[in-house]
Design a protein around this motif. Structure first.
Motif, PDB file in Angstrom:
ATOM      1  N   PRO A   1       0.799  -1.227   0.000  1.00 37.59           N
ATOM      2  CA  PRO A   1       0.000   0.000   0.000  1.00 37.59           C
ATOM      3  C   PRO A   1       0.832   1.278   0.000  1.00 37.59           C
ATOM      4  CG  PRO A   1      -0.981  -1.592   1.461  1.00 37.59           C
ATOM      5  CD  PRO A   1       0.339  -2.173   1.004  1.00 37.59           C
ATOM      6  N   SER A   2       1.983   1.248   0.645  1.00 42.81           N
ATOM      7  CA  SER A   2       2.819   2.455   0.687  1.00 42.81           C
ATOM      8  C   SER A   2       3.486   2.739  -0.660  1.00 42.81           C
ATOM      9  CB  SER A   2       3.883   2.319   1.778  1.00 42.81           C
ATOM     10  OG  SER A   2       4.754   1.244   1.487  1.00 42.81           O
ATOM     11  N   GLN A   3       3.470   1.781  -1.579  1.00 38.81           N
ATOM     12  CA  GLN A   3       4.080   1.971  -2.897  1.00 38.81           C
ATOM     13  C   GLN A   3       3.052   2.345  -3.966  1.00 38.81           C
ATOM     14  OE1 GLN A   3       5.812  -2.002  -3.062  1.00 38.81           O
ATOM     15  NE2 GLN A   3       7.833  -1.045  -3.227  1.00 38.81           N
TER      16      GLN A   3
ATOM     17  N   ASP B   1       0.700  10.148  -6.705  1.00 32.78           N
ATOM     18  CA  ASP B   1      -0.495  10.633  -7.383  1.00 32.78           C
ATOM     19  C   ASP B   1      -1.749   9.970  -6.821  1.00 32.78           C
ATOM     20  OD1 ASP B   1       0.384   8.221  -8.459  1.00 32.78           O
ATOM     21  OD2 ASP B   1      -0.355   8.654 -10.465  1.00 32.78           O
ATOM     22  N   VAL B   2      -1.684   8.675  -6.556  1.00 28.99           N
ATOM     23  CA  VAL B   2      -2.832   7.964  -5.991  1.00 28.99           C
ATOM     24  C   VAL B   2      -3.024   8.356  -4.527  1.00 28.99           C
ATOM     25  CG1 VAL B   2      -3.734   5.679  -5.368  1.00 28.99           C
ATOM     26  CG2 VAL B   2      -2.670   6.043  -7.600  1.00 28.99           C
TER      27      VAL B   2
ATOM     28  N   LYS C   1     -12.585   2.545   0.189  1.00 22.87           N
ATOM     29  CA  LYS C   1     -13.803   3.193  -0.273  1.00 22.87           C
ATOM     30  C   LYS C   1     -14.108   2.982  -1.756  1.00 22.87           C
ATOM     31  CE  LYS C   1     -13.666   6.817   3.190  1.00 22.87           C
ATOM     32  NZ  LYS C   1     -14.791   6.401   3.986  1.00 22.87           N
ATOM     33  N   ARG C   2     -13.092   2.653  -2.559  1.00 20.57           N
ATOM     34  CA  ARG C   2     -13.274   2.601  -4.007  1.00 20.57           C
ATOM     35  C   ARG C   2     -12.133   1.862  -4.679  1.00 20.57           C
ATOM     36  NH1 ARG C   2     -11.447   8.817  -5.277  1.00 20.57           N
ATOM     37  NH2 ARG C   2      -9.946   8.889  -3.580  1.00 20.57           N
ATOM     38  N   ILE C   3     -12.276   1.745  -5.986  1.00 22.45           N
ATOM     39  CA  ILE C   3     -11.210   1.225  -6.831  1.00 22.45           C
ATOM     40  C   ILE C   3     -10.714   2.401  -7.659  1.00 22.45           C
ATOM     41  CG2 ILE C   3     -10.627  -0.355  -8.704  1.00 22.45           C
ATOM     42  CD1 ILE C   3     -13.089  -2.049  -7.705  1.00 22.45           C
ATOM     43  N   ILE C   4      -9.418   2.621  -7.676  1.00 18.15           N
ATOM     44  CA  ILE C   4      -8.832   3.676  -8.490  1.00 18.15           C
ATOM     45  C   ILE C   4      -8.052   2.999  -9.612  1.00 18.15           C
ATOM     46  CG2 ILE C   4      -7.243   5.632  -8.574  1.00 18.15           C
ATOM     47  CD1 ILE C   4      -7.808   6.012  -5.545  1.00 18.15           C
ATOM     48  N   ALA C   5      -8.505   3.213 -10.843  1.00 17.03           N
ATOM     49  CA  ALA C   5      -7.834   2.658 -12.019  1.00 17.03           C
ATOM     50  C   ALA C   5      -7.047   3.773 -12.686  1.00 17.03           C
ATOM     51  CB  ALA C   5      -8.856   2.072 -12.980  1.00 17.03           C
ATOM     52  N   VAL C   6      -5.769   3.538 -12.905  1.00 11.13           N
ATOM     53  CA  VAL C   6      -4.890   4.529 -13.520  1.00 11.13           C
ATOM     54  C   VAL C   6      -4.504   4.010 -14.900  1.00 11.13           C
ATOM     55  CG1 VAL C   6      -2.744   5.832 -13.282  1.00 11.13           C
ATOM     56  CG2 VAL C   6      -4.018   5.156 -11.231  1.00 11.13           C
ATOM     57  N   ASN C   7      -4.895   4.750 -15.925  1.00  8.76           N
ATOM     58  CA  ASN C   7      -4.669   4.350 -17.306  1.00  8.76           C
ATOM     59  C   ASN C   7      -3.760   5.381 -17.970  1.00  8.76           C
ATOM     60  OD1 ASN C   7      -4.813   3.371 -19.888  1.00  8.76           O
ATOM     61  ND2 ASN C   7      -6.988   3.732 -20.157  1.00  8.76           N
ATOM     62  N   VAL C   8      -2.518   5.003 -18.220  1.00  2.71           N
ATOM     63  CA  VAL C   8      -1.564   5.887 -18.876  1.00  2.71           C
ATOM     64  C   VAL C   8      -1.837   5.837 -20.372  1.00  2.71           C
ATOM     65  CG1 VAL C   8       0.876   6.371 -19.273  1.00  2.71           C
ATOM     66  CG2 VAL C   8       0.127   5.508 -17.049  1.00  2.71           C
ATOM     67  N   GLN C   9      -1.996   7.009 -20.987  1.00  2.00           N
ATOM     68  CA  GLN C   9      -2.397   7.085 -22.388  1.00  2.00           C
ATOM     69  C   GLN C   9      -1.321   7.740 -23.240  1.00  2.00           C
ATOM     70  OE1 GLN C   9      -6.034   9.296 -22.093  1.00  2.00           O
ATOM     71  NE2 GLN C   9      -7.172   7.580 -21.261  1.00  2.00           N
ATOM     72  N   GLY C  10      -1.425   7.513 -24.535  1.00  2.00           N
ATOM     73  CA  GLY C  10      -0.533   8.157 -25.488  1.00  2.00           C
ATOM     74  C   GLY C  10       0.833   7.505 -25.566  1.00  2.00           C
ATOM     75  N   LEU C  11       1.571   7.886 -26.587  1.00  3.31           N
ATOM     76  CA  LEU C  11       2.902   7.323 -26.801  1.00  3.31           C
ATOM     77  C   LEU C  11       3.902   7.750 -25.742  1.00  3.31           C
ATOM     78  CD1 LEU C  11       3.169   7.692 -30.672  1.00  3.31           C
ATOM     79  CD2 LEU C  11       2.773   5.612 -29.363  1.00  3.31           C
ATOM     80  N   THR C  12       3.788   8.985 -25.297  1.00  2.00           N
ATOM     81  CA  THR C  12       4.756   9.483 -24.325  1.00  2.00           C
ATOM     82  C   THR C  12       4.364   9.151 -22.893  1.00  2.00           C
ATOM     83  OG1 THR C  12       3.650  11.630 -24.146  1.00  2.00           O
ATOM     84  CG2 THR C  12       5.372  11.416 -25.834  1.00  2.00           C
ATOM     85  N   GLY C  13       3.116   8.816 -22.670  1.00  2.00           N
ATOM     86  CA  GLY C  13       2.668   8.473 -21.328  1.00  2.00           C
ATOM     87  C   GLY C  13       2.462   9.665 -20.426  1.00  2.00           C
TER      88      GLY C  13
ATOM     89  N   ASP D   1      -5.324   8.924 -17.230  1.00  2.00           N
ATOM     90  CA  ASP D   1      -6.721   8.928 -16.815  1.00  2.00           C
ATOM     91  C   ASP D   1      -6.832   8.235 -15.459  1.00  2.00           C
ATOM     92  OD1 ASP D   1      -9.706   9.062 -17.299  1.00  2.00           O
ATOM     93  OD2 ASP D   1      -9.432   6.903 -17.099  1.00  2.00           O
ATOM     94  N   TYR D   2      -7.454   8.897 -14.503  1.00  2.00           N
ATOM     95  CA  TYR D   2      -7.694   8.332 -13.179  1.00  2.00           C
ATOM     96  C   TYR D   2      -9.195   8.103 -13.053  1.00  2.00           C
ATOM     97  CZ  TYR D   2      -3.025  10.071 -12.135  1.00  2.00           C
ATOM     98  OH  TYR D   2      -1.688  10.320 -12.155  1.00  2.00           O
ATOM     99  N   SER D   3      -9.608   6.857 -12.921  1.00  2.00           N
ATOM    100  CA  SER D   3     -11.023   6.528 -12.764  1.00  2.00           C
ATOM    101  C   SER D   3     -11.274   6.109 -11.322  1.00  2.00           C
ATOM    102  CB  SER D   3     -11.424   5.393 -13.709  1.00  2.00           C
ATOM    103  OG  SER D   3     -11.280   5.794 -15.052  1.00  2.00           O
ATOM    104  N   SER D   4     -12.211   6.793 -10.684  1.00  2.00           N
ATOM    105  CA  SER D   4     -12.594   6.483  -9.319  1.00  2.00           C
ATOM    106  C   SER D   4     -13.899   5.704  -9.376  1.00  2.00           C
ATOM    107  CB  SER D   4     -12.772   7.783  -8.529  1.00  2.00           C
ATOM    108  OG  SER D   4     -13.197   7.499  -7.218  1.00  2.00           O
ATOM    109  N   LEU D   5     -13.869   4.472  -8.951  1.00  2.00           N
ATOM    110  CA  LEU D   5     -15.002   3.566  -9.035  1.00  2.00           C
ATOM    111  C   LEU D   5     -15.447   3.197  -7.621  1.00  2.00           C
ATOM    112  CD1 LEU D   5     -13.302   1.323 -11.738  1.00  2.00           C
ATOM    113  CD2 LEU D   5     -15.020   3.093 -12.167  1.00  2.00           C
ATOM    114  N   PRO D   6     -16.443   3.899  -7.073  1.00  2.00           N
ATOM    115  CA  PRO D   6     -16.858   3.638  -5.685  1.00  2.00           C
ATOM    116  C   PRO D   6     -17.570   2.296  -5.530  1.00  2.00           C
ATOM    117  CG  PRO D   6     -18.145   5.427  -6.651  1.00  2.00           C
ATOM    118  CD  PRO D   6     -17.160   4.996  -7.681  1.00  2.00           C
TER     119      PRO D   6
END
Length: 121
Positions: free
Chosen positions: A14-16, A20-21, A47-59, A63-68
Motif C-alpha cells: 500500500p505504501s508503494q 499521485d494515488v 472506499k473505491r477502486i482507483i484505475a490509472v490508465n496511462v495514455q498516449g505514446l509518451t505516457g 486517466d484516473y477513474s474512481s469507481l466507488p
C-alpha cells in the motif's frame, strides 16, 4: 477495459501506490491492494477502486477513474485455467455499465472479489 494480462504484474505494498494515488485519497481512506502493469495500475482502497490508465505514446496523459464500491450492482470473478492463463474481474456499476479488469493468472482474483463483497453486501 484495463488489461494487466500481457504485462508483468507487480503487487505493490500500500505504501508503494504512488504519490499521485495517495494524493487522491480522502480522509480515513487506505489502500488495501495495488497492482501495476507495464504502464497502468489499479488500486483497491477502503472506499473505491482507483484505475490509472496511462495514455498516449509518451505516457504524459493519464486517466484516473474512481469507481466507488457503493455503485457496484454486481460483480464476477473468473480464475485462470490451464489454457486461458489470465483471470478477470468484471463489475457492473450503476450509471456507468460494465468495467472489466484483466490480470495474469498469478493474481489471487478471489481476494479481490472478497474485498468488493465486504463493501457491497
Amino acid at each position: 477495459m484495463i488489461d494487466f494480462a500481457n504485462s508483468t504484474i507487480v503487487k505493490l505494498s500500500p505504501s508503494q501506490a504512488g504519490e499521485d494515488v495517495m494524493n487522491m485519497l480522502v480522509q480515513g481512506e487506505e489502500v488495501y491492494r495495488s497492482f501495476k502493469g507495464a504502464r497502468d495500475s489499479v488500486h483497491f482502497t477502503s472506499k473505491r477502486i482507483i484505475a490509472v490508465n496511462v495514455q498516449g505514446l509518451t505516457g504524459k496523459k493519464t486517466d484516473y477513474s474512481s469507481l466507488p464500491y457503493s455503485k457496484i450492482q454486481a460483480w464476477s470473478v473468473e480464475t485462470a485455467g490451464r489454457f486461458d492463463r489470465d483471470c478477470e474481474l468484471e463489475m457492473w456499476f450503476s450509471g456507468l455499465g460494465k468495467v472489466r479488469l484483466e490480470f495474469a493468472g498469478s493474481v489471487d482474483i478471489k481476494i479481490l472479489g472478497q474485498i468488493i463483497g465486504d463493501h457491497v453486501l
